[in-house]
Design a protein around this motif. Structure first.
Motif, PDB file in Angstrom:
ATOM      1  N   GLY A   5       0.829  -1.199   0.000  1.00 38.56           N
ATOM      2  CA  GLY A   5       0.000   0.000   0.000  1.00 38.56           C
ATOM      3  C   GLY A   5       0.863   1.249   0.000  1.00 38.56           C
ATOM      4  N   GLU A   6       0.712   2.064  -1.044  1.00 40.64           N
ATOM      5  CA  GLU A   6       1.501   3.285  -1.171  1.00 40.64           C
ATOM      6  C   GLU A   6       0.796   4.465  -0.506  1.00 40.64           C
ATOM      7  OE1 GLU A   6       1.787   1.095  -5.231  1.00 40.64           O
ATOM      8  OE2 GLU A   6       0.268   1.586  -3.722  1.00 40.64           O
ATOM      9  N   SER A   7       1.598   5.439  -0.104  1.00 40.57           N
ATOM     10  CA  SER A   7       1.074   6.699   0.425  1.00 40.57           C
ATOM     11  C   SER A   7       2.102   7.783   0.177  1.00 40.57           C
ATOM     12  CB  SER A   7       0.769   6.581   1.923  1.00 40.57           C
ATOM     13  OG  SER A   7       1.947   6.297   2.647  1.00 40.57           O
ATOM     14  N   GLY A   8       1.669   9.037   0.328  1.00 41.84           N
ATOM     15  CA  GLY A   8       2.598  10.151   0.230  1.00 41.84           C
ATOM     16  C   GLY A   8       2.517  10.963  -1.048  1.00 41.84           C
ATOM     17  N   GLY A   9       1.674  10.549  -1.984  1.00 38.32           N
ATOM     18  CA  GLY A   9       1.542  11.323  -3.214  1.00 38.32           C
ATOM     19  C   GLY A   9       0.810  12.632  -2.958  1.00 38.32           C
ATOM     20  N   GLY A  10       0.767  13.464  -3.993  1.00 39.45           N
ATOM     21  CA  GLY A  10       0.062  14.728  -3.857  1.00 39.45           C
ATOM     22  C   GLY A  10       0.370  15.675  -4.994  1.00 39.45           C
ATOM     23  N   THR A  33      13.103  -8.226  -3.677  1.00 40.07           N
ATOM     24  CA  THR A  33      13.558  -7.002  -4.328  1.00 40.07           C
ATOM     25  C   THR A  33      12.354  -6.072  -4.430  1.00 40.07           C
ATOM     26  OG1 THR A  33      15.286  -8.079  -5.621  1.00 40.07           O
ATOM     27  CG2 THR A  33      14.394  -6.019  -6.500  1.00 40.07           C
ATOM     28  N   MET A  34      12.531  -4.814  -4.085  1.00 42.80           N
ATOM     29  CA  MET A  34      11.432  -3.853  -4.135  1.00 42.80           C
ATOM     30  C   MET A  34      11.707  -2.814  -5.213  1.00 42.80           C
ATOM     31  SD  MET A  34       9.303  -4.949  -1.948  1.00 42.80           S
ATOM     32  CE  MET A  34       8.161  -3.562  -2.001  1.00 42.80           C
ATOM     33  N   GLY A  35      10.656  -2.430  -5.898  1.00 42.21           N
ATOM     34  CA  GLY A  35      10.807  -1.451  -6.972  1.00 42.21           C
ATOM     35  C   GLY A  35       9.712  -0.408  -6.939  1.00 42.21           C
ATOM     36  N   TRP A  36      10.013   0.726  -7.522  1.00 38.57           N
ATOM     37  CA  TRP A  36       9.026   1.773  -7.788  1.00 38.57           C
ATOM     38  C   TRP A  36       8.904   1.930  -9.305  1.00 38.57           C
ATOM     39  CZ3 TRP A  36       5.830   4.066  -4.360  1.00 38.57           C
ATOM     40  CH2 TRP A  36       6.163   4.007  -3.007  1.00 38.57           C
ATOM     41  N   PHE A  37       7.673   2.005  -9.745  1.00 42.78           N
ATOM     42  CA  PHE A  37       7.364   2.226 -11.152  1.00 42.78           C
ATOM     43  C   PHE A  37       6.396   3.389 -11.241  1.00 42.78           C
ATOM     44  CE2 PHE A  37       9.163  -1.670 -12.983  1.00 42.78           C
ATOM     45  CZ  PHE A  37       9.356  -2.429 -11.830  1.00 42.78           C
ATOM     46  N   ARG A  38       6.235   3.928 -12.439  1.00 39.39           N
ATOM     47  CA  ARG A  38       5.263   5.005 -12.611  1.00 39.39           C
ATOM     48  C   ARG A  38       4.597   4.884 -13.980  1.00 39.39           C
ATOM     49  NH1 ARG A  38       9.421  10.205 -12.934  1.00 39.39           N
ATOM     50  NH2 ARG A  38      10.260   9.778 -15.032  1.00 39.39           N
ATOM     51  N   VAL A  93       1.119   8.199 -11.893  1.00 35.56           N
ATOM     52  CA  VAL A  93       0.750   7.344 -10.765  1.00 35.56           C
ATOM     53  C   VAL A  93       1.974   6.493 -10.445  1.00 35.56           C
ATOM     54  CG1 VAL A  93      -0.758   5.526  -9.924  1.00 35.56           C
ATOM     55  CG2 VAL A  93      -1.676   7.312 -11.430  1.00 35.56           C
ATOM     56  N   TYR A  94       2.373   6.506  -9.188  1.00 41.95           N
ATOM     57  CA  TYR A  94       3.539   5.760  -8.756  1.00 41.95           C
ATOM     58  C   TYR A  94       3.104   4.487  -8.029  1.00 41.95           C
ATOM     59  CZ  TYR A  94       6.725   9.486 -10.048  1.00 41.95           C
ATOM     60  OH  TYR A  94       7.460  10.394 -10.764  1.00 41.95           O
ATOM     61  N   TYR A  95       3.726   3.381  -8.426  1.00 43.67           N
ATOM     62  CA  TYR A  95       3.409   2.080  -7.863  1.00 43.67           C
ATOM     63  C   TYR A  95       4.651   1.475  -7.207  1.00 43.67           C
ATOM     64  CZ  TYR A  95      -0.551   2.262 -11.119  1.00 43.67           C
ATOM     65  OH  TYR A  95      -1.678   2.624 -11.820  1.00 43.67           O
ATOM     66  N   CYS A  96       4.459   0.845  -6.073  1.00 46.55           N
ATOM     67  CA  CYS A  96       5.540   0.013  -5.557  1.00 46.55           C
ATOM     68  C   CYS A  96       5.219  -1.435  -5.880  1.00 46.55           C
ATOM     69  CB  CYS A  96       5.771   0.211  -4.064  1.00 46.55           C
ATOM     70  SG  CYS A  96       4.520  -0.472  -2.980  1.00 46.55           S
ATOM     71  N   ALA A  97       6.264  -2.244  -5.971  1.00 49.72           N
ATOM     72  CA  ALA A  97       6.104  -3.634  -6.358  1.00 49.72           C
ATOM     73  C   ALA A  97       7.187  -4.480  -5.710  1.00 49.72           C
ATOM     74  CB  ALA A  97       6.164  -3.765  -7.879  1.00 49.72           C
ATOM     75  N   ALA A  98       6.881  -5.750  -5.567  1.00 51.69           N
ATOM     76  CA  ALA A  98       7.805  -6.696  -4.949  1.00 51.69           C
ATOM     77  C   ALA A  98       8.107  -7.825  -5.920  1.00 51.69           C
ATOM     78  CB  ALA A  98       7.203  -7.260  -3.664  1.00 51.69           C
ATOM     79  N   SER A  99       9.383  -8.153  -6.031  1.00 52.86           N
ATOM     80  CA  SER A  99       9.811  -9.229  -6.913  1.00 52.86           C
ATOM     81  C   SER A  99      10.519 -10.299  -6.105  1.00 52.86           C
ATOM     82  CB  SER A  99      10.758  -8.693  -7.987  1.00 52.86           C
ATOM     83  OG  SER A  99      11.292  -9.759  -8.757  1.00 52.86           O
ATOM     84  N   THR A 117      -0.200   5.627  -6.133  1.00 56.15           N
ATOM     85  CA  THR A 117      -0.465   6.930  -5.539  1.00 56.15           C
ATOM     86  C   THR A 117      -0.127   7.999  -6.573  1.00 56.15           C
ATOM     87  OG1 THR A 117      -0.053   8.351  -3.617  1.00 56.15           O
ATOM     88  CG2 THR A 117       1.840   7.134  -4.458  1.00 56.15           C
ATOM     89  N   GLN A 118      -1.013   8.981  -6.692  1.00 58.71           N
ATOM     90  CA  GLN A 118      -0.851  10.009  -7.724  1.00 58.71           C
ATOM     91  C   GLN A 118       0.140  11.076  -7.278  1.00 58.71           C
ATOM     92  OE1 GLN A 118      -2.480  10.380 -10.917  1.00 58.71           O
ATOM     93  NE2 GLN A 118      -0.911  11.979 -11.119  1.00 58.71           N
ATOM     94  N   VAL A 119       1.071  11.383  -8.161  1.00 58.81           N
ATOM     95  CA  VAL A 119       1.992  12.501  -7.969  1.00 58.81           C
ATOM     96  C   VAL A 119       1.786  13.468  -9.133  1.00 58.81           C
ATOM     97  CG1 VAL A 119       4.405  13.236  -7.921  1.00 58.81           C
ATOM     98  CG2 VAL A 119       3.699  11.155  -6.705  1.00 58.81           C
ATOM     99  N   THR A 120       1.458  14.703  -8.805  1.00 60.74           N
ATOM    100  CA  THR A 120       1.247  15.725  -9.827  1.00 60.74           C
ATOM    101  C   THR A 120       2.168  16.904  -9.537  1.00 60.74           C
ATOM    102  OG1 THR A 120      -1.069  15.087 -10.057  1.00 60.74           O
ATOM    103  CG2 THR A 120      -0.423  17.222 -10.956  1.00 60.74           C
ATOM    104  N   VAL A 121       2.970  17.272 -10.524  1.00 62.24           N
ATOM    105  CA  VAL A 121       3.925  18.365 -10.369  1.00 62.24           C
ATOM    106  C   VAL A 121       3.527  19.483 -11.325  1.00 62.24           C
ATOM    107  CG1 VAL A 121       6.345  19.040 -10.361  1.00 62.24           C
ATOM    108  CG2 VAL A 121       5.707  16.673  -9.816  1.00 62.24           C
ATOM    109  N   SER A 122       3.193  20.622 -10.770  1.00 66.54           N
ATOM    110  CA  SER A 122       2.797  21.760 -11.598  1.00 66.54           C
ATOM    111  C   SER A 122       4.004  22.636 -11.913  1.00 66.54           C
ATOM    112  CB  SER A 122       1.721  22.580 -10.899  1.00 66.54           C
ATOM    113  OG  SER A 122       2.234  23.136  -9.704  1.00 66.54           O
TER     114      SER A 122
END
Length: 123
Positions: A5-10, A33-38, A93-99, A117-122
């Motif tokens: 479960g991801e958190s911290g986006g905004g 192994t843990m990864g972040w994807f978007r 949208v950023y996803y974490c994943a486990a391999s 979790t959604q990350v939006t950069v203006s």
């Protein structure tokens, strides 16, 4: 079985920072192994960063090197993605994943995924 479960986006402005967290269930977190994807709208999911079981090895997408840092706390079953100097092109949208593989940066080699979790950069 691992649940993530991801958190911290905004929504932030260019140049700001965010820290994403991914909490995992299961007593075997430290063996993955843990990864972040978007994934941005209309684009394929892409690799961002990965970290090995004990955190000794990390790897990053070229465009985030020097700005993003992946880390993990196996005692807390949590992986983090510290994102500094954010750019509008980091919006996704950023996803974490486990391999279960010893090491991987390929999405189809990851066994478990969070909901994102959604990350939006203006600009």
């Amino acid at each position: 079985q691992v649940q993530l479960g991801e958190s911290g986006g905004g929504l932030v402005q260019a140049g700001d920072s965010l820290r994403l967290s991914c909490a995992a269930s299961g007593r075997t977190f430290g063996t993955y192994t843990m990864g972040w994807f978007r994934q941005a709208p209309g684009k394929e999911r892409e690799f961002v960063a990965a970290i090995s079981w004990l955190g000794s090895n990390t790897y990053y997408l070229d465009s985030v090197k020097g700005r993003f840092t992946i880390s993990r706390d196996n005692g807390k079953n949590t992986v983090y993605l510290q994102m500094n100097s954010l750019k509008p092109e980091d919006t996704a949208v950023y996803y974490c994943a486990a391999s279960a593989r010893h090491w991987s940066t390929t999405p189809n080699e990851y066994n478990y995924w969070g909901q994102g979790t959604q990350v939006t950069v203006s600009s």
